[in-house]
Motif scaffolding. Structure first.
Motif, PDB file in Angstrom:
ATOM      1  N   TYR A   7       0.977  -1.234   0.015  1.00 18.34           N
ATOM      2  CA  TYR A   7      -0.044  -0.165   0.014  1.00 18.34           C
ATOM      3  C   TYR A   7       0.714   1.322  -0.213  1.00 18.34           C
ATOM      4  O   TYR A   7       2.092   1.166   0.240  1.00 18.34           O
ATOM      5  CB  TYR A   7      -0.894   0.073   1.176  1.00 18.34           C
ATOM      6  CG  TYR A   7      -2.066   1.078   1.227  1.00 18.34           C
ATOM      7  CD1 TYR A   7      -2.938   0.771   0.278  1.00 18.34           C
ATOM      8  CD2 TYR A   7      -2.069   2.153   1.891  1.00 18.34           C
ATOM      9  CE1 TYR A   7      -3.991   1.915   0.015  1.00 18.34           C
ATOM     10  CE2 TYR A   7      -2.808   3.162   1.771  1.00 18.34           C
ATOM     11  CZ  TYR A   7      -4.105   3.006   0.900  1.00 18.34           C
ATOM     12  OH  TYR A   7      -5.003   3.899   0.763  1.00 18.34           O
ATOM     13  N   PHE A  57      -4.906  -3.579 -10.099  1.00 23.24           N
ATOM     14  CA  PHE A  57      -5.058  -2.113 -10.910  1.00 23.24           C
ATOM     15  C   PHE A  57      -4.650  -1.087  -9.854  1.00 23.24           C
ATOM     16  O   PHE A  57      -4.132   0.057 -10.293  1.00 23.24           O
ATOM     17  CB  PHE A  57      -6.864  -1.975 -10.921  1.00 23.24           C
ATOM     18  CG  PHE A  57      -7.176  -0.775 -11.593  1.00 23.24           C
ATOM     19  CD1 PHE A  57      -6.941  -0.177 -12.855  1.00 23.24           C
ATOM     20  CD2 PHE A  57      -7.658   0.346 -10.779  1.00 23.24           C
ATOM     21  CE1 PHE A  57      -7.241   0.982 -13.357  1.00 23.24           C
ATOM     22  CE2 PHE A  57      -8.026   1.613 -11.087  1.00 23.24           C
ATOM     23  CZ  PHE A  57      -7.783   1.783 -12.542  1.00 23.24           C
ATOM     24  N   PRO A  59      -3.347  -0.330  -5.199  1.00 24.81           N
ATOM     25  CA  PRO A  59      -3.076  -1.059  -4.194  1.00 24.81           C
ATOM     26  C   PRO A  59      -4.506  -0.426  -3.095  1.00 24.81           C
ATOM     27  O   PRO A  59      -5.244   0.323  -3.487  1.00 24.81           O
ATOM     28  CB  PRO A  59      -1.981  -0.255  -3.636  1.00 24.81           C
ATOM     29  CG  PRO A  59      -2.092   1.265  -4.391  1.00 24.81           C
ATOM     30  CD  PRO A  59      -2.683   0.988  -5.633  1.00 24.81           C
ATOM     31  N   PRO A  60      -4.662  -1.225  -2.130  1.00 22.41           N
ATOM     32  CA  PRO A  60      -3.879  -2.224  -1.433  1.00 22.41           C
ATOM     33  C   PRO A  60      -3.996  -3.545  -2.191  1.00 22.41           C
ATOM     34  O   PRO A  60      -5.147  -4.072  -2.886  1.00 22.41           O
ATOM     35  CB  PRO A  60      -4.380  -2.473   0.024  1.00 22.41           C
ATOM     36  CG  PRO A  60      -5.809  -1.976  -0.223  1.00 22.41           C
ATOM     37  CD  PRO A  60      -5.902  -0.948  -1.268  1.00 22.41           C
ATOM     38  N   VAL A  72      -9.510  -4.646  -1.061  1.00 25.86           N
ATOM     39  CA  VAL A  72      -9.822  -4.582   0.514  1.00 25.86           C
ATOM     40  C   VAL A  72     -10.706  -5.853   0.749  1.00 25.86           C
ATOM     41  O   VAL A  72     -10.282  -6.768   1.613  1.00 25.86           O
ATOM     42  CB  VAL A  72     -10.200  -3.420   1.040  1.00 25.86           C
ATOM     43  CG1 VAL A  72     -10.642  -3.579   2.416  1.00 25.86           C
ATOM     44  CG2 VAL A  72      -8.934  -2.263   0.996  1.00 25.86           C
TER      45      VAL A  72
HETATM   46  N1  LIG Z   1     -11.745  -1.155  -4.691  1.00 23.83           N
HETATM   47  C1  LIG Z   1     -10.316  -0.794  -4.453  1.00 23.83           C
HETATM   48  C2  LIG Z   1      -9.950   0.494  -4.336  1.00 23.83           C
HETATM   49  C3  LIG Z   1      -8.518   0.634  -4.452  1.00 23.83           C
HETATM   50  C4  LIG Z   1      -8.199   2.152  -4.708  1.00 23.83           C
HETATM   51  O1  LIG Z   1      -8.934   2.894  -5.102  1.00 23.83           O
HETATM   52  N2  LIG Z   1      -6.792   2.393  -4.326  1.00 23.83           N
HETATM   53  C5  LIG Z   1      -6.324   3.918  -4.197  1.00 23.83           C
HETATM   54  C6  LIG Z   1      -5.638   3.995  -3.077  1.00 23.83           C
HETATM   55  S1  LIG Z   1      -6.719   4.013  -1.561  1.00 23.83           S
HETATM   56  C7  LIG Z   1      -5.305   3.981  -5.467  1.00 23.83           C
HETATM   57  O2  LIG Z   1      -4.166   3.947  -5.277  1.00 23.83           O
HETATM   58  N3  LIG Z   1      -6.007   4.212  -6.683  1.00 23.83           N
HETATM   59  C8  LIG Z   1      -5.213   4.394  -7.678  1.00 23.83           C
HETATM   60  C9  LIG Z   1      -6.370   4.507  -8.881  1.00 23.83           C
HETATM   61  O3  LIG Z   1      -7.661   4.467  -8.728  1.00 23.83           O
HETATM   62  O4  LIG Z   1      -5.791   5.273  -9.979  1.00 23.83           O
HETATM   63  C10 LIG Z   1     -10.116  -1.366  -2.987  1.00 23.83           C
HETATM   64  O5  LIG Z   1     -11.154  -1.321  -2.114  1.00 23.83           O
HETATM   65  O6  LIG Z   1      -8.910  -1.986  -2.489  1.00 23.83           O
END
Ligand SMILES: N[C@@H](CCC(=O)N[C@@H](CS)C(=O)NCC(=O)O)C(=O)O
Length: 177
Positions: A7, A57, A59-60, A72
């Motif tokens: 992360y 796609f 993190p995490p 998650v």
């Molecule tokens: N649905 C994913 C969402 C993951 C997400 O949006 N990660 C963020 C950080 S909290 C990120 O780095 N996103 C990059 C992006 O969407 O381009 C989960 O629940 O893990």
């Protein structure tokens, strides 16, 4: 072998949901990007790998040996039974997963209050829209989501100390009471 959690290094963010479960269970894990020798470079190395068939796609994500698990709710669905934080009953495991997916939706809406126009723009670049979105979020969405979790808790036939069943699960790490 220790689990590897990947992360962003500087924020709690969505990674915290996974950390809480790992910490609660006393599991052996490495918070990879917080290791001075690895940093976020190690995270991008996985995400930008040309040979890995199951690249995440965003993190995490969790590595358990060669297995890479993104999202998650998906990570927690995988870890829950191994960490003793999911019910044994299959139906109840899906109930917990449903709650965690609702938390996923909630977190996405929280994010959107700060980035209502463009995810790649800073909050400072979309402040008026963020204010309007936040007002609606506070008025409509917070009561709806929290009211829902409180109802689930109230209607748990096993009592109100836990959100599902009669023991702690990963979905809501602490009892509301
Ligand atoms: N649905 C994913 C969402 C993951 C997400 O949006 N990660 C963020 C950080 S909290 C990120 O780095 N996103 C990059 C992006 O969407 O381009 C989960 O629940 O893990």
């Amino acid at each position: 072998m220790a689990y590897e959690l990947y992360y962003w290094d500087g924020i709690q963010g969505r990674g915290e949901f996974v950390r809480l479960a790992l910490e609660e269970a006393g599991a052996d894990y490495i918070d990879v990007t917080r290791q001075p020798t690895r940093g976020t470079g190690a995270m991008f190395a996985v995400m930008e790998s040309e040979s890995e068939p199951h690249i995440p796609f965003a993190p995490p994500f969790l590595k358990d040996g060669d297995l890479i698990i993104p999202h998650v709710a998906n990570i927690l669905f995988y870890l829950g039974p191994k960490l003793g934080l999911a019910p044994e009953d299959e139906g109840l495991r899906h109930a917990v997963n449903g709650l965690q997916l609702t938390i996923t939706d909630f977190v996405a809406e929280v994010h959107d209050t700060h980035h209502p126009i463009d995810t790649s723009l800073y909050y400072e670049d979309q402040k008026p829209e963020a204010k309007a979105r936040s007002a609606a979020f506070i008025r409509e969405r917070i009561p709806k989501f929290l009211g829902y979790f409180e109802r689930v808790l109230r209607q748990n036939p096993k009592g109100r100390n836990h959100i599902v069943g009669d023991a702690l699960t990963y979905a809501i790490s602490r009892s509301f009471r």
